[in-house]
Design a protein around this motif. Sequence first.
Motif, PDB file in Angstrom:
ATOM      1  N   UNK A 274       5.049   6.986  -0.915  1.00 11.74           N
ATOM      2  CA  UNK A 274       5.381   5.613  -0.512  1.00 11.74           C
ATOM      3  C   UNK A 274       5.333   5.388   0.988  1.00 11.74           C
ATOM      4  N   UNK A 275       4.775   4.250   1.373  1.00 13.80           N
ATOM      5  CA  UNK A 275       4.847   3.765   2.740  1.00 13.80           C
ATOM      6  C   UNK A 275       6.191   3.056   2.911  1.00 13.80           C
ATOM      7  N   UNK A 276       6.476   2.636   4.141  1.00 15.33           N
ATOM      8  CA  UNK A 276       7.719   1.898   4.373  1.00 15.33           C
ATOM      9  C   UNK A 276       7.727   0.594   3.582  1.00 15.33           C
ATOM     10  N   UNK A 277       6.586  -0.092   3.506  1.00 19.76           N
ATOM     11  CA  UNK A 277       6.532  -1.354   2.761  1.00 19.76           C
ATOM     12  C   UNK A 277       6.661  -1.120   1.261  1.00 19.76           C
TER      13      UNK A 277
ATOM     14  N   UNK B 228       5.489  17.189  -2.219  1.00 15.37           N
ATOM     15  CA  UNK B 228       4.419  16.235  -1.918  1.00 15.37           C
ATOM     16  C   UNK B 228       3.321  16.890  -1.099  1.00 15.37           C
ATOM     17  N   UNK B 229       2.067  16.461  -1.357  1.00 13.52           N
ATOM     18  CA  UNK B 229       0.936  17.030  -0.625  1.00 13.52           C
ATOM     19  C   UNK B 229       0.307  16.052   0.358  1.00 13.52           C
ATOM     20  N   UNK B 230       0.952  14.936   0.595  1.00 12.04           N
ATOM     21  CA  UNK B 230       0.423  13.940   1.514  1.00 12.04           C
ATOM     22  C   UNK B 230      -0.300  12.810   0.827  1.00 12.04           C
ATOM     23  N   UNK B 231      -0.772  13.042  -0.404  1.00 16.46           N
ATOM     24  CA  UNK B 231      -1.470  12.007  -1.169  1.00 16.46           C
ATOM     25  C   UNK B 231      -0.790  11.735  -2.497  1.00 16.46           C
ATOM     26  N   UNK B 232       0.092  12.663  -2.916  1.00 15.40           N
ATOM     27  CA  UNK B 232       0.849  12.509  -4.155  1.00 15.40           C
ATOM     28  C   UNK B 232       2.301  12.870  -3.892  1.00 15.40           C
ATOM     29  N   UNK B 233       3.196  12.202  -4.611  1.00 16.76           N
ATOM     30  CA  UNK B 233       4.625  12.444  -4.454  1.00 16.76           C
ATOM     31  C   UNK B 233       5.019  13.774  -5.091  1.00 16.76           C
ATOM     32  N   UNK B 234       6.058  14.388  -4.554  1.00 14.28           N
ATOM     33  CA  UNK B 234       6.641  15.592  -5.125  1.00 14.28           C
ATOM     34  C   UNK B 234       8.042  15.313  -5.627  1.00 14.28           C
TER      35      UNK B 234
ATOM     36  N   UNK C 133       0.822  -1.215   0.000  1.00 20.39           N
ATOM     37  CA  UNK C 133       0.000   0.000   0.000  1.00 20.39           C
ATOM     38  C   UNK C 133       0.855   1.263   0.000  1.00 20.39           C
ATOM     39  N   UNK C 134       0.324   2.324  -0.562  1.00 15.82           N
ATOM     40  CA  UNK C 134       0.938   3.643  -0.484  1.00 15.82           C
ATOM     41  C   UNK C 134      -0.010   4.575   0.262  1.00 15.82           C
ATOM     42  N   UNK C 135       0.452   5.780   0.542  1.00 14.61           N
ATOM     43  CA  UNK C 135      -0.393   6.770   1.224  1.00 14.61           C
ATOM     44  C   UNK C 135      -1.087   7.629   0.167  1.00 14.61           C
TER      45      UNK C 135
ATOM     46  N   UNK D 167      -4.501   2.450  -2.430  1.00  8.58           N
ATOM     47  CA  UNK D 167      -3.708   2.203  -3.634  1.00  8.58           C
ATOM     48  C   UNK D 167      -2.602   1.217  -3.293  1.00  8.58           C
ATOM     49  N   UNK D 168      -2.306   0.325  -4.231  1.00 12.18           N
ATOM     50  CA  UNK D 168      -1.212  -0.623  -4.035  1.00 12.18           C
ATOM     51  C   UNK D 168      -0.203  -0.516  -5.169  1.00 12.18           C
ATOM     52  N   UNK D 169       1.060  -0.344  -4.794  1.00  8.33           N
ATOM     53  CA  UNK D 169       2.164  -0.415  -5.744  1.00  8.33           C
ATOM     54  C   UNK D 169       2.427  -1.878  -6.089  1.00  8.33           C
ATOM     55  N   UNK D 170       3.011  -2.101  -7.265  1.00  6.00           N
ATOM     56  CA  UNK D 170       3.279  -3.449  -7.772  1.00  6.00           C
ATOM     57  C   UNK D 170       4.761  -3.613  -8.082  1.00  6.00           C
TER      58      UNK D 170
END
Length: 250
Positions: A164-167, A187-193, A138-140, A145-148
């Motif tokens: 990204x989360x730690x996992x 980054x805004x907390x929901x999308x990467x910067x 999962x991501x934040x 949302x799940x990364x693959x």
Amino acid sequence: MPKVCFIGTGCATDLVRGPTSLVYQGKSRILCDCGPSVPERLVALGYDVNALDALYISHAHADHCFGLPTLLLWMRLGGRRRALTLLLPAPLRVALDDLLERGYPGSFGSDKCFALERRELYPEQSQDYAGLGLSIAPTRHRMLNHALRIDGEGSFAYSGDGVPSASAERLYEGVDCLVHECAFLVADGAHQGADGLLSLVARCAPKRVAALHCDAMLRSSIAAALAADARVSLPENGEIWAFGAPASDG
């Protein structure tokens, strides 16, 4: 060699580049995410109804899955007969089944459609698919949302959306090719910067990084910021990147 073809490289409202989508091609051809304009963009790039072996959907936002009913109906009416595998983070299965039924009621039943083989994926549980190892994390993001990550012919990872989360960071470590969203400069907390992506690359050491899902108004500024690391670049639609070990087929 395995490769990735970029189908769409923009954010949800980028009507020029279209929403983020790509095809992983090695032992299997896997479409990652399918926003509304993806079916026509696939056709424009020469894909036919039998070209794909599987689909992966990262989350249920419109720009990542609302093209799915159209894509599957096009395949069915175009004469596809062989099965298609839907690779789904387990929590998405009900939502996507509902999307297909609402989109074209009754069109994807076994009496009408080629087989849709649903494979549920779970974090911390690597699964084999067609000789490839699949892992998700999962991501934040504002929606789950799940990364693959795909291993087997080199290594490849796709973030979908989110910080990204730690996992998720563990998923990205040392991959040959990382495709990661970079919506903003910060980054805004929901999308990467761009700042966060550069830090992520420094920690996880992927060999090559594609930054997608950029805000259209900020794209040139994001590209300039990411130029600080030569491993990172912004691909355009239709670009094909090869990476990792040679594929045995596909």
